[in-house]
Each structure stands twice: as structure tokens, then as C-alpha cells.
Enzyme design. Structure first.
Site, PDB file in Angstrom:
ATOM      1  N   ASP A 117       0.868  -1.165   0.000  1.00 39.53           N
ATOM      2  CA  ASP A 117       0.000   0.000   0.000  1.00 39.53           C
ATOM      3  C   ASP A 117       0.914   1.228   0.000  1.00 39.53           C
ATOM      4  O   ASP A 117       2.100   1.130   0.337  1.00 39.53           O
ATOM      5  CB  ASP A 117      -0.892  -0.036   1.246  1.00 39.53           C
ATOM      6  CG  ASP A 117      -1.827   1.156   1.315  1.00 39.53           C
ATOM      7  OD1 ASP A 117      -2.305   1.578   0.257  1.00 39.53           O
ATOM      8  OD2 ASP A 117      -2.067   1.657   2.422  1.00 39.53           O
ATOM      9  N   ASP A 158      -1.226  -0.972   5.951  1.00 42.76           N
ATOM     10  CA  ASP A 158      -1.395  -0.427   7.295  1.00 42.76           C
ATOM     11  C   ASP A 158      -2.744  -0.775   7.896  1.00 42.76           C
ATOM     12  O   ASP A 158      -3.140  -0.236   8.906  1.00 42.76           O
ATOM     13  CB  ASP A 158      -1.204   1.093   7.283  1.00 42.76           C
ATOM     14  CG  ASP A 158      -2.210   1.790   6.377  1.00 42.76           C
ATOM     15  OD1 ASP A 158      -2.975   1.092   5.687  1.00 42.76           O
ATOM     16  OD2 ASP A 158      -2.238   3.035   6.358  1.00 42.76           O
ATOM     17  N   ASP A 168      -6.960  -2.747   3.560  1.00 43.22           N
ATOM     18  CA  ASP A 168      -6.047  -3.758   3.034  1.00 43.22           C
ATOM     19  C   ASP A 168      -6.330  -5.146   3.580  1.00 43.22           C
ATOM     20  O   ASP A 168      -5.637  -6.102   3.220  1.00 43.22           O
ATOM     21  CB  ASP A 168      -4.592  -3.385   3.379  1.00 43.22           C
ATOM     22  CG  ASP A 168      -4.168  -2.067   2.747  1.00 43.22           C
ATOM     23  OD1 ASP A 168      -4.523  -1.848   1.581  1.00 43.22           O
ATOM     24  OD2 ASP A 168      -3.505  -1.274   3.419  1.00 43.22           O
TER      25      ASP A 168
END
Length: 1196
Positions: A480, A842, A846
Site C-alpha cells: 500500500d 497499514d 487492506d
């Protein structure tokens, strides 16, 4: 009848979902069950154990197929590559006649699954419980359907009408009875149950068999040692599972003990335990409460903290579902923004506002909720079908085959020489326990445990230890961007106003410049989702930075009405520039969503009559809602100027609402106000790279681990960050891919655009048509190139250009504007290409990708990250190379231990079979010394090597059945076989050898060589002969000493150091153990102490023969070490052999890379490609994705 039975016998459960399963109906047969019970008795329970291991066999043996409606048992089989089976009993709920009639009389929801689940005239509800979810039988659709869920077919109006006023008690009681309790019941698993499950694994059953056999042969010491080792392993495993169970129980226990206010028809508001909630109930949402279910907000508004879902503690505004009359399902009506109406289970309600009460309809209960799904992903993780373990099973099968040959050999030898039947059986069964090492699984587990402990010291925590070995095979890592590669926070770098046809000069935020009153300042002051909580302004960091620049203040809302929440007032602060307005009142807010990529607000000038709409979001998205004549002509160039420098850019727009629109301003829909806007300008936000990002990505690149960025940010910004971080080299070519969906007037198309520095060069479009134009001459050498695309382009390619997708993924590096679902899909597509995929995020959006990847590591410690196999408490990507180092070390350790254990068993197997020829074998203490003092200690200490501090530019092999590893094992088996056979045969040729006289070679006292004369005078010979045991012989002593020292040689040779582990000499415990064991073995060889030899059942041999044994072992050491270093570990040699034999990797991505390297028309920069119409869309030339198992076919 047969076809009808087959049709109704099978159905799909959770069709199209991640946990899709086949379900088959069966009815218990009394006769079959009776036969099986007899089988259990006659097999002493072994048949029952087989059925425990193979649940499908249990069903096939006890039941007969039938329709699902008639079934009392169902067989479940996962539809993935693993085909795991389980069976469940069909249970039933009996409704009384008055109960059902009362329900039918009062319910307005006649089309609900609840109503359809009641079988008439029996008034019975049949259900099964699978992975914590209750499925009820839908008698109309003839299939099992999830209970505890409010169906999606309801319209906005029907939800308000059917559920808005709550239920009468009669309907509530029936719904609660059928749907089951609203609890996430993760109980603490009893120790006895964990123990029972652990003990019944095939490994421990085999150990039990071995121990029983050894006790029968009075091999007590090692049996006790194995029992102790097994108890320790079982204890550690049970303790770990128990701790995980306790941790998970504590995570969810608060959810099950919540008092809620329920709104009932004719009853009003009453208090109830949350466990009694059912879909359709109406709850009253209160401030500072924890949501016990997923609920649909139907009145009022509230602000919640969804960190449990997103990993970010940012307040989120929730609005009520509009009460509009239409025929669309409510989710379709709300389009991508439907989640703004849903209060998710486990989220904290921060504020509530309503003129009356804030009410919500229960949507999902128990494990059907968002939090329940998160917990289920931990309880039932994605199975790991790792090639290493499958190869290990294959190799164990080979060892079992060898043991069967040895058993036949033993039976023949002992039977022909007249041994009794009991002895023959024991000797034959002995071969199995020798050929198949019982301590192998424990030895393999030790390396994983050590790696897990080392990861914990590095701040990386693992909930799935089996995946540590997978880390060693990762060759592609996805990241990410925001919060992972770059800092969490954003700084407002500048403002670029627009005057309608061009952009004005940028206003840097570092200067004393400030904005005068106007639409741009109004947008920055009002278009946000900030709130005042406990006296401080809280919300999204981007909104905070934007609002702080204005120097305005938010006036804390007074009152508990929706109006007081939504009519938030912002006023100029003490440090703000003087303006001509008193403030702005925010009347209506349309929250931001990642799917819509925008947010907007309806405002009114405080104490004025002017109403305005302000919008903020992705510049491209905002521009699409603006009037064309208000968008600067250099919009794309200006946007690219900042995004190419890595800035995050936000677009702003507005419009003034005229009188006809503001009459019912709060009833306006989003699509009514988000149109015909005037473009205001750009906000330029700076998002700095973390200091650790560039060196870590460089380390991964040097290790030949491919890196990919998957982000929700702007494409150009993502490309720039990729270049600045080193993910894309500066000299390479970046190709932007833009795909458009088909419309009524044109077919789907792809535009390829090459980015060269600050210049952009566009090429032809690829339409779905047959038109080949090859104008360019292919280059002899292709420069490096990377594809970059957005989530919308990815979806179009996935749907309309499937034949191009895998080609693009080979060099696809930047994927921007990706939704959470698209991230998961992309990870899966990479897996289809044969990549071992890692994912680092994080925790914000995700979670799906972290769970989908082979190796997912979360940088967030929020509750949402618990589903990730790995979690790091270090908020940067330094944990990634550390994880890969430990994974590679653990993987190579597993190979070392497996090879050693295999060689040890073959050495012992060969020695025993040689001695069987003379009706002899090893003595118990000889077995004990090899099994316990040598092998057990070595297998435990061999795994202590730490990971090498530098990642090698290649990975360790991921499978046992590969030419280098197989050759290593085979060569060492041959060498061991040769040395033992030579020792066995040559000792019989010695002049001092006497099969019946074990003292013919030397005196018991000093072991000196005796000639014929002195031997005839040796007076103690007859006395010592009477003390001879059945095991003592020159062959036994020779073969045992050769075998024992050979085990130490193999341990030394197989204990790998660089490049994946630190050198062997740094493993001090292992080195000390080896030296001590060698010293003890040499002492046994040369000591010649009568009592010691008698205890170990050895015999004295001449010093010359003992020297010969040493010479044979030194030759074996030299040959074994040389073959490992010069042949097995010689990568240059193996690569040369691959080139000579024209070897091609079996991995799909390797095949595709090879094909594309020879394709002069790829990448498609100067010609149109052939593409088929959508009804004949091509599939990947590599075929469909059949098996998502984690396999790899090459070592680089």
C-alpha cells in the site's frame, strides 16, 4: 427418479462467495450403521479413527444418498483446490400451531426467508450450522440459506414500512427462534478437547504404534524418551492453541454482553440483551455505545469510529436511509455509497443526533456481521497447501514403501531360518519404525518455533506459524502507499486557484499569503467531515490540514437533533483573515467513499439567504461533475505537473443553489446537487516517503523480489512515488494504461500512453475489433518498461481484455485508485501466474488483500489487522526483509532437517537389514544412543542457525522433489550404503574374524592383537563366551560404529550456512553438540573398556581395524562434503545444465516472460492488436486458474 434425485441431492452453499461449498444430502441407514459399529469393534476402534480422518468415508459408509429436503446428514466439500470434506447433522426447530398462526397474523414481511423456511404442515424449520453460521432450509428455493441476514431485495420504502415501527412480540419470538442468538460465541476451547484433537493426528497415532512395539521388545528407554518428547510437543501445541483461544475470546466477549434498547410495535422502547436481536428488529442507537450487530440506519444520524474495520481511528458520519418510493433494492438505490447508511458491528458510536430517537434496523447478527466475519477468518483461515509439506508426504510414502520391502525381507530371512512367528512379526514391524522416523514432524516444527521466536524479538507477531516457511518463497511483494511507503500525515503544500480558463499562480502555504473570502475559502472551510469531540477537532488528516489553513473554527453543535448535527457551523477564528460573512452553516453532508472518490456538502451563509454546494475529491472525478467551460484548458498538464512530483492533489468545485432548489434543501439527493458545478482549483498535499522505504525497496530489488504498489491514490502521484522510492528505475519506460468500458456507440478500448520524463506521448487505441497495423520495427533489445493503471482500468481489462491481463501483470507495477475488493482480486491474479505473493499494508482497506496473499503483514495494531498472518509493531516496511530473511532461513532449515532425518533413517534401516541377514540387529542401547543421544539432539540444535543478515539474490528451493535435493539425498544414501556394506563384508574377511568367538581379535583388558599361540593360552575365553549376548558380533560393532559416525557426518554436511543462514560455526550449541558426540563416539571406538563394551553390547576389535573404520568414514566425509559443495550447491553448474538441456520453468509467469521477450509487438506501443468482441472474449493463453495452491517449480 434418478435424475431428480441427483438434482436435488446436491446444491451449492454460499454460491459465489469466498467460502463456497458443495452440499450433498444423505440419510442415515440403520443397517449400514450397524455394520460400521461391528467394524469399530472388530478393528478395535481403528476404523472409527479412519472415519475421523476421512469424514466423507464416514458418510458414505453409514448413509445413503437422498434429496437435501429429506436428509438428516449433509456432506460438505469446499469448491477450491483443496476439496476439504466435513459433515453436519440436520437439526430442526418445531413451531407450535398457535405460535405459527400468531406469527402469520402479524407479519408484514411475507416474502422473507423466515416465512419460507417453515415446512408445512409439520411447522418445522430445518437447519445446519457450518463454520459458526446457521443455514435454514428454504422450502421454496430448495436450498439452505443463511439465517441472521436481512435480504438485499428490499427497497428503501419497504424497509421503512415493514421494519420501521418494529415487531409485535409474536413475530419477534419466531424470528429470534429461527435465526438463532446474536452472539459471536468464541468459547475457550477446553484443554481435553484440544488434547484429544492433537493426540488423534496421524503422526501421534504412528508414534503410539511405535512405542507399543518398542515396549513389547523391552526398548524401554527410548520409548519413554519419545513419550516425554511427544508430551512436551503436545503440551506446547495445546498451550499455544489455548492462548490463541483465550485471546480471541477476550476480543469478542464484550460483544455478547450488551444491553440494547429495542423498539417494538405497540410496546415502544424496552431494554433487551443483544443476544436476543434478530434481523428486522429496530434498535435505538445511543451515544458512546458499542454496536452489537450490523444495522441499517433509518432515522437520525450518528458519527462512529470504524477502526475495527479500517484500522484508522477516524470519525465516520452515518446518515439514515432515505424513505423514497421506488422499485430498486436499497443497495442499488444508494449505489457505491450504501455503506454510509450501515452501522457495523463492533464500531463505537461517538455521537448521535435526531429530533426524536436514532433508530436502526438490524441487518446481520452473530457471525454474519462484519466483526463476525473477521473472527471467522481467524477461526477458519485459508488453508495452506504448501509444496514442501506435500513433497514431504510423498517422500514419507516412499519411505513407507521401502519399509514394506524391508518387512518382506525380514519375514523371509527369519522364517527361512526357523524363528518363531512372534519374533518374525516383531522384527518385521520394527522395520517400519526404523524406515519412517517418528521424530520427523517434531524436528521440522522446531525450526518453525525458533523462527517464530526470532520474529517476535524483531517485533513481528505471527498467528499462522505454518506460513513462515512460505515467506522464504515470496518473489513478489505488494505495498500500500499511504501509511506504508509514505508517511501517514499530509501537509498542505499549496493551493492552485482557477479563474475559469486557466490556473492562477500557486499560493504556497509556507508564506504569509492567505485567501480572501470566496468560493475557494468556503470550500476549504466547509467541505470536510470533521467533528468536535471532547473539545478538539477530529477527523481525516487531509481534512484537518485543509481546515487548519483557513484558521476558522468549528462551533460545537448544541442539542441532540439531527439538525444540530448536520447544521454544523464554521466561523472565522481569531487568526483568520477578515471576511464579509459571519460563518457557514453545513446543512447536508454527502460523505466521502473510496468508491465514489468524492464528498460534497450543502451549505448556507450564516444569517444569509445564499445556499451553495461544495465538492472535494479526486481532481478527475471532481472535473467530471463541472461545467466544461469552468475547467482550465491546461487542467491535465497542471495536474500532471504536481502528481509527477509525488504530490497528492485534491480538486475543489462548487455551485450556488437557486431558489427553486433550496425549498427542501435537506431532501435533495446526491445526484441532484452534484452536477453543473464550477471548478475552483486544486489543493496540493505533500506526502513524504518514509526514511526506510527506499533502502528497503532497494534491498528487495537486489534480492530479486519484485515489488508492486497498490494504492487508492492518484495514478500519477503513485507513479512518481514509485520512481522516487526506487520501485521504478529512472531510466525505464512507464506505460500508462487507460481502458474504457463499452457504450452504446463504441466498443471497449485501451489507450497506451508512454511517460517520458515530463513529456507524454500517446499511441493508438486498442479497440475490440480486428485491425492489425504494425508500423514499427521491433527493437533488438527491449528496454525495461512498467505498466501503470487505475482500478477502473483493471476492471475493464479483467472483463473485456482477459487475454491481455496476464501479459500486463508481468510488468504491472503501479495500480492506483484501487478499491479493497480490487486489491484482493489483483493479489489473486498474481497468484494465478505462479507468484508467491506478499502484501504489506497499514490495515486501512487492506484486510482482504492481506488475507488473500500467501504472506500478509499488517503495520497496524488495530483490531482489523488480527486477520493478517503477520503483524509488525514497527510502523514501516523494514519488517518485510526481516520476514523474508527468517522465512528463507526457516525454509532451508526445514530442508536440512528433513534430509538429515531421512538419511538417519536410511542409515539405520540399511544397518539393521544387513544384520538381519545373520539374525542379528542393534541392541537396545545402541538404538537408544543413535535415536536419542545423536539424532534427537542434532535435529533440535541444527535448527538454531539464525537468518543471514543479507538477502541473497535468489530464493531457496520450495520443494523437496527437485533435482538438487533429490540428488543430495540419493548420493548420501549411496555413500552410506557403500560404507556399511563394505564394513559388513570386509570385517568377515579379516584373519582374526571368528563368527562364534567374539574375543578372537584381542584381549578384553587392553585390546592388543593376539596371535595364534597366545590365543590358545587365553584361559578366560570360555568364561567370557558364556557372557556373550545375542547382539554382540563383529558385524554389529562395525556396522553400528560406521552408522553412528556417519550420522554425525551427514549432520555436519547438511547443516547449511550461507547464503540463507549464518555460518554453521555461529550456531555454538550445535557445534558443541557435534564435537561432544564425535568425542563420545571416538571414545567408544578406542576405549576398549570391558564393562562399557558389555553395556553397549560391542566387541573389541584390533586397532588396525578401528583405524580402517576411521579411514572409511573420512573418505565418506570427503566425498559427501565435496558432492554438496561442488555439485549440489554449485548454481553455476545447474544453470549450465539448464541451458544445455533447454530447460524451461513450469511457472506460468516464467513461461509468459519467455514468450513476451520474443514478441516484437509487445509492449503495444505502435500498433493495434487483435481483440475479440465481448461475446467471444479470449481467456488467458495460460488457461484457467485451477489450483491456488502454493507451488513453485524453480529455485530462482
Amino acid at each position: 427418479m434418478g435424475k431428480a434425485l441427483m438434482k436435488n441431492h446436491h446444491a451449492l452453499l454460499n454460491q459465489g462467495e469466498e467460502n463456497e461449498m458443495d452440499i450433498f444430502g444423505y440419510r442415515t441407514s440403520i443397517y449400514r450403521k450397524a455394520l460400521c459399529i461391528c467394524g469399530y469393534i472388530f478393528s478395535l476402534g481403528f476404523l472409527l479413527l479412519i472415519f475421523y480422518w476421512k469424514p466423507e468415508w464416514h458418510i458414505w459408509a453409514n448413509c445413503i444418498p437422498c434429496t437435501l429436503r429429506e436428509a438428516d446428514v449433509v456432506l460438505l466439500r469446499t469448491t477450491d483446490a483443496f476439496k476439504e470434506h466435513a459433515w453436519k447433522k440436520v437439526r430442526s426447530i418445531q413451531l407450535s400451531d398457535p405460535e405459527y398462526k400468531s406469527f402469520r397474523a402479524v407479519t408484514q414481511d411475507v416474502d422473507s426467508v423466515i416465512n419460507k423456511s417453515v415446512i408445512k404442515p409439520e411447522l418445522q424449520v430445518r437447519y445446519i450450522r457450518v463454520q459458526k453460521i446457521r443455514y435454514i432450509w428454504d422450502d421454496y428455493r430448495k436450498q439452505f440459506t443463511k439465517s441472521g441476514i436481512l435480504e438485499d431485495h428490499y427497497t428503501c420504502l419497504s424497509i421503512h414500512d415493514n421494519f420501521g415501527n418494529g415487531f409485535l412480540k409474536a413475530e419477534q419470538d419466531v424470528r429470534r427462534l429461527i435465526c438463532g442468538p446474536n452472539i459471536i460465541d468464541v468459547g475457550i476451547v477446553p484443554i481435553w478437547k484440544l488434547l484429544f484433537k492433537e493426540v488423534l493426528s496421524p503422526f501421534y497415532v504412528f508414534q503410539l504404534f511405535s512405542v507399543c512395539l518398542w515396549f513389547a521388545e523391552e526398548y524401554i528407554e527410548y520409548s519413554v524418551a519419545i513419550i516425554i518428547m511427544s508430551l512436551i510437543c503436545i503440551g506446547l501445541s495445546v498451550y499455544t492453541l489455548r492462548q490463541q483461544s483465550i485471546k480471541l475470546h477476550r476480543l469478542v466477549e464484550s460483544h455478547n454482553n450488551i444491553k440494547v434498547s429495542v423498539y417494538g410495535k405497540q410496546k415502544g422502547i424496552f431494554h433487551e440483551e443483544s443476544r436476543h436481536l434478530a434481523p428486522g428488529d429496530v434498535i435505538v442507537v445511543e451515544r458512546n455505545s458499542l454496536l452489537p450487530c450490523d444495522a441499517l440506519l433509518i432515522s437520525g444520524a450518528c458519527i462512529v469510529n470504524e477502526s475495527m474495520l479500517t484500522g484508522e481511528s477516524i470519525p465516520v458520519t452515518k446518515t439514515s436511509l432515505p424513505n423514497v418510493d421506488n422499485t430498486e433494492p436499497w443497495k442499488v438505490h444508494s449505489v457505491d455509497d450504501y455503506k454510509r447508511h450501515i452501522l457495523f458491528c463492533g464500531t463505537q458510536v461517538i455521537q448521535t443526533k435526531s429530533s426524536d430517537t436514532v433508530k436502526a434496523v438490524v441487518m446481520r447478527t452473530g457471525f454474519n456481521t462484519a466483526k463476525g466475519d473477521l473472527v471467522r477468518s481467524i477461526l477458519y483461515p485459508k488453508p495452506v497447501n504448501y509444496k514442501l509439506y506435500r513433497d514431504a508426504l510423498i517422500f514419507l510414502g516412499f519411505l513407507i514403501g521401502l519399509s514394506l520391502i524391508g518387512m518382506i525381507y525380514a519375514v523371509c530371512v527369519f522364517s527361512l531360518k526357523g524363528s518363531d512367528a512372534g519374533e518374525v512379526v516383531k522384527k518385521a514391524l520394527d522395520v517400519i519404525t526404523i524406515a519412517v522416523p517418528p521424530a520427523l514432524p517434531a524436528a521440522l516444527t522446531a525450526g518453525i518455533i525458533y523462527a517464530q521466536k526470532r520474529l517476535q524479538k524483531s517485533g513481528i507477531f505471527c498467528i499462522s506459524p505454518q506460513r513462515i516457511n512460505l515467506c522464504g518463497s515470496v518473489n513478489l511483494f505488494c505495498f500500500d502507499k499511504t501509511g506504508t511507503l509514505t508517511e501517514d500525515g499530509l501537509d498542505l503544500w499549496g493551493i492552485v486557484p482557477s479563474n475559469g480558463y486557466r490556473f492562477q499562480d500557486i499560493i504556497p502555504t509556507t508564506s504569509s499569503s492567505s485567501l480572501s473570502w470566496g468560493p475557494l475559502l468556503g470550500a476549504m472551510a466547509s467541505c470536510h467531515s470533521l467533528i468536535v469531540l471532547d473539545g478538539s477537532v477530529q477527523g481525516d488528516p487531509l481534512d484537518l490540514k485543509m481546515f487548519e489553513f483557513t484558521c476558522w473554527d468549528i462551533e460545537e453543535a448544541v442539542g441532540d437533533s439531527v439538525q444540530s448535527m448536520q447544521t454544523m457551523t464554521v466561523k472565522p477564528g481569531p487568526e483568520a483573515k477578515k471576511v464579509t460573512v459571519e460563518g457557514i452553516v453545513i446543512l447536508q453532508q454527502f460523505p466521502f467513499s473510496s468508491g465514489l472518490q468524492r464528498m460534497s456538502v450543502i451549505t448556507q451563509i450564516l444569517n444569509g439567504d445564499e445556499y451553495a454546494v461544495y465538492m472535494k475529491g479526486a481532481p478527475e472525478m471532481v472535473a467530471s461533475f463541472c461545467k466544461p467551460d469552468t475547467i482550465p484548458t491546461n487542467f491535465s498538464e497542471e495536474l500532471e505537473l504536481y502528481t509527477k512530483q509525488g504530490f497528492r492533489v485534491i480538486g475543489l468545485a462548487y455551485k450556488i443553489l437557486n431558489r427553486s432548489e433550496n425549498a427542501n434543501v435537506k431532501d435533495l439527493k446526491r445526484d441532484e446537487v452534484e452536477c453543473n458545478l464550477t471548478f475552483l482549483g486544486l489543493l496540493v498535499m505533500e506526502n513524504r516517503l518514509k526514511l526506510e522505504t527506499r533502502p528497503v525497496l532497494k534491498e528487495l530489488s537486489n534480492a530479486r523480489v519484485r515489488t508492486v504498489m497498490i494504492t487508492g491514490d492518484n495514478l500519477q502521484t503513485a507513479v512518481t512515488v514509485a520512481k522516487n522510492s526506487g520501485m521504478i528505475s529512472e531510466s525505464s519506460t512507464v506505460i500508462l494504461v487507460d481502458a474504457k468500458e463499452p457504450t452504446d456507440s463504441r466498443l471497449a478500448s485501451i489507450t497506451w500512453t508512454v511517460v517520458e520524463g515530463m513529456k507524454m506521448k500517446s499511441f493508438e487505441e486498442v479497440d475490440i475489433c480486428i485491425d492489425i497495423q504494425n508500423n514499427g520495427k521491433p527493437d533488438l533489445e527491449k528496454p525495461p518498461y512498467y505498466f501503470a493503471m487505475t482500478g477502473s482500468t483493471y476492471d475493464v481489462i479483467l472483463q473485456y481484455f482477459n487475454n491481455l491481463l496476464q501479459k500486463m501483470l508481468i510488468n504491472g507495477t503501479v495500480f492506483a485508485r484501487m478499491s479493497p475488493g480490487q486489491k484482493s482480486s489483483l493479489v489473486e491474479e498474481f497468484q494465478k501466474l505462479g507468484y508467491y505473493v506478499g502484501m504489506c499494508g497499514d490495515g486501512a482497506n487492506d484486510c482482504g488483500a492481506l488475507k488473500m496473499a500467501h504472506v500478509g503483514i499488517s503495520l497496524s495494531e488495530q483490531e482489523a489487522s488480527v486477520a493478517s498472518p503477520f503483524t509488525s509493531n514497527t510502523p514501516n516496511i523494514e519488517c518485510v526483509p526481516q520476514l523474508l530473511k527468517e522465512g528463507r532461513a526457516a525454509l532451508i532449515t526445514s530442508f536440512c532437517v528433513f534430509k538429515y532425518m531421512a538419511l538417519y533413517s536410511m542409515i539405520q534401516y540399511t544397518g539393521v537389514l544387513l544384520l538381519y541377514w545373520q539374525l542379528n540387529t542393534y541392541a537396545n542401547y545402541q538404538f537408544l544412543f543413535q535415536d536419542l543421544a545423536i539424532t534427537t539432539i542434532i535435529s533440535v540444535t541444527m535448527s538454531l542457525n539464525q537468518a543471514y543478515p543479507k538477502l541473497a539474490p535468489y530464493r531457496p528451493p520450495a520443494q523437496l522433489i527437485s533435482p538438487p535435493l533429490l540428488l543430495s539425498v540419493i548420493l548420501n544414501i549411496i555413500l552410506s550404503l557403500i560404507v556399511q556394506i563394505c564394513g559388513f563384508v570386509i570385517v568377515q574377511k579379516q584373519v582374526w574374524y571368528n563368527a562364534s568367538d567374539i574375543y578372537s581379535a584381542c584381549r578384553p583388558a587392553n585390546g592388543s592383537y593376539l596371535n595364534d599361540t597366545s590365543r590358545s593360552n587365553y584361559i578366560l575365553q570360555q568364561q567370557d563366551l558364556t557372557m556373550r549376548t545375542d547382539y554382540q558380533s563383529y558385524e554389529n560393532t562395525t556396522v553400528w560404529l560406521l552408522g553412528t559416525l556417519n550420522c554425525l557426518i551427514v549432520a555436519f554436511v547438511f547443516s547449511k550456512g550461507q547464503p540463507f543462514r549464518k555460518p554453521t560455526y555461529t550456531n555454538y550449541i550445535f557445534v558443541i553438540v557435534i564435537l561432544v558426540q564425535v568425542a563420545v563416539c571416538l571414545f567408544l571406538l578406542f576405549a576398549n573398556i570391558s564393562n562399557l563394551y558389555r553395556a553397549m553390547e560391542l566387541v573389541c576389535t584390533p586397532l588396525l581395524w578401528r583405524g580402517s573404520i576411521i579411514i572409511m568414514l573420512l573418505i565418506i566425509l570427503a566425498l559427501s562434503y565435496a558432492s554438496e559443495e561442488m555439485l549440489i550447491e554449485n548454481r553455476t553448474l545447474w544453470n549450465s545444465m539448464k541451458r544445455l538441456t533447454n530447460y524451461r520453468s513450469k511457472s506460468p509467469y516464467k513461461k509468459l516472460q519467455h514468450l513476451l521477450s520474443k514478441d516484437s509487438d509487445w509492449p503495444p506501443l505502435s500498433h493495434k492488436e487483435v481483440a475479440l468482441p465481448t461475446d467471444k472474449a479470449q481467456k488467458s493463453e495460460l488457461g484457467d486458474y485451477v489450483n491456488p495452491s502454493f507451488e513453485i517449480s524453480e529455485s530462482v
